[in-house]
Design a protein around this motif. Structure first.
Motif, short mmCIF file in Angstrom:
data_model
loop_
_atom_site.label_atom_id
_atom_site.label_comp_id
_atom_site.label_asym_id
_atom_site.label_seq_id
_atom_site.Cartn_x
_atom_site.Cartn_y
_atom_site.Cartn_z
N THR A 117 -17.27 52.21 28.77
CA THR A 117 -16.46 51.01 29.00
C THR A 117 -17.25 49.75 28.61
O THR A 117 -18.38 49.85 28.13
CB THR A 117 -15.99 50.96 30.48
OG1 THR A 117 -15.09 49.87 30.67
CG2 THR A 117 -17.15 50.81 31.45
N HIS A 133 -16.39 57.57 31.97
CA HIS A 133 -16.03 57.13 30.63
C HIS A 133 -16.92 55.98 30.18
O HIS A 133 -17.67 55.42 30.96
CB HIS A 133 -14.54 56.76 30.53
CG HIS A 133 -14.11 55.57 31.32
ND1 HIS A 133 -13.72 55.64 32.63
CD2 HIS A 133 -13.99 54.26 30.98
CE1 HIS A 133 -13.37 54.43 33.05
NE2 HIS A 133 -13.54 53.58 32.07
N ASP A 187 -11.85 52.87 26.92
CA ASP A 187 -12.71 53.76 26.15
C ASP A 187 -13.51 52.97 25.12
O ASP A 187 -13.02 52.65 24.04
CB ASP A 187 -11.89 54.84 25.43
CG ASP A 187 -12.79 55.82 24.68
OD1 ASP A 187 -14.03 55.70 24.79
OD2 ASP A 187 -12.26 56.71 24.00
#
Lengths: 160, 160
Positions: free
Chosen positions: A54, A52, B18
């Motif tokens: 970040t 992901h 995220d």
């Protein structure tokens, strides 16, 4: 492990440095069409090469001193209890907000990365919160004085 | 350390999970105006609370087994050489692509986090590349068997 080609690697390296780069900025830097970059990033996400996106927290939020603590649990008379001892130690450590990392090695060893203001406050914290755990046999504290590789892990692990 | 309020913390936590969230998505999640979120993120960047935006590499690119190695350098007859020994050990380790983290503790101790396919290949790597360093007194290997907190650091540290 997944196979990456040079273009995949170049994209991943750019995103590691700055994940806000747009597709068109990456395309320009790597001299490839935007459609190619778009497709590659889609694939890297689908195949799990990118977990992901970040943020890395900055120095303003990082502890100034870090110590690695290696703990050894006592072997109980009833050997089946060892796992419970170790799990209890890990759970207790994991709950503390300035404990950045907790892991187990073998049957009786726990490692933790702990952040603090300076060596003195870290030592006090370890004395009060860790050395007092009832099922411990040994505690070894390594203050981290200089990081040569992977320095950014502190900003990655720190809690907010 | 920098002072954060609850809104700052909420923004940082969302971005950690995220970092591709847009200002308007964050505004909606936190029930605040977009202008507020925009201003706060700007401040968090300016004040160094956010170092940079990055990606976390996924399991497909992570080593399957990791070991923490604690090395102690020999104390040379000429004590001034100890720093050179330790620096040489750190430089050598840092150059290896499967060495994720290298740090120094005190005058004679070096810690490294090393990735590999399994325990056997890691042991072989340590025997061939680390235990052969000429200025070492002791090497202790802790295979990491279970990570309770901070597990994502592997994906953060891995090289591409």
């Amino acid at each position: 492990m997944m196979q990456l080609d040079d273009l995949d690697r170049s994209i991943l390296r750019l995103l590691k440095k700055d994940a806000r780069l747009t597709i068109s900025e990456i395309a320009e830097k790597l001299n490839r069409p935007e459609s190619t970059i778009h497709f590659r990033i889609k694939k890297l996400l689908e195949k799990g090469a990118i977990d992901h996106y970040t943020i890395l927290l900055g120095e303003a939020l990082q502890p100034k001193k870090v110590a690695l603590v290696v703990l050894q649990a006592e072997t109980p008379i009833i050997e089946d209890f060892l796992e419970r001892y170790v799990n209890h130690i890990m759970r207790t450590l994991a709950m503390l907000s300035n404990v950045l990392f907790v892991a187990k090695s073998g049957k009786d060893t726990v490692m933790a990365l702990i952040g603090g203001e300076n060596e003195e406050s870290l030592e006090a914290f370890i004395d009060e919160n860790i050395k007092t755990l009832p099922t411990l046999k040994g505690v070894h504290v390594y203050f981290i004085d200089d990081i040569k590789k992977g320095e950014e892990l502190i900003g990655f692990l720190v809690d907010v």
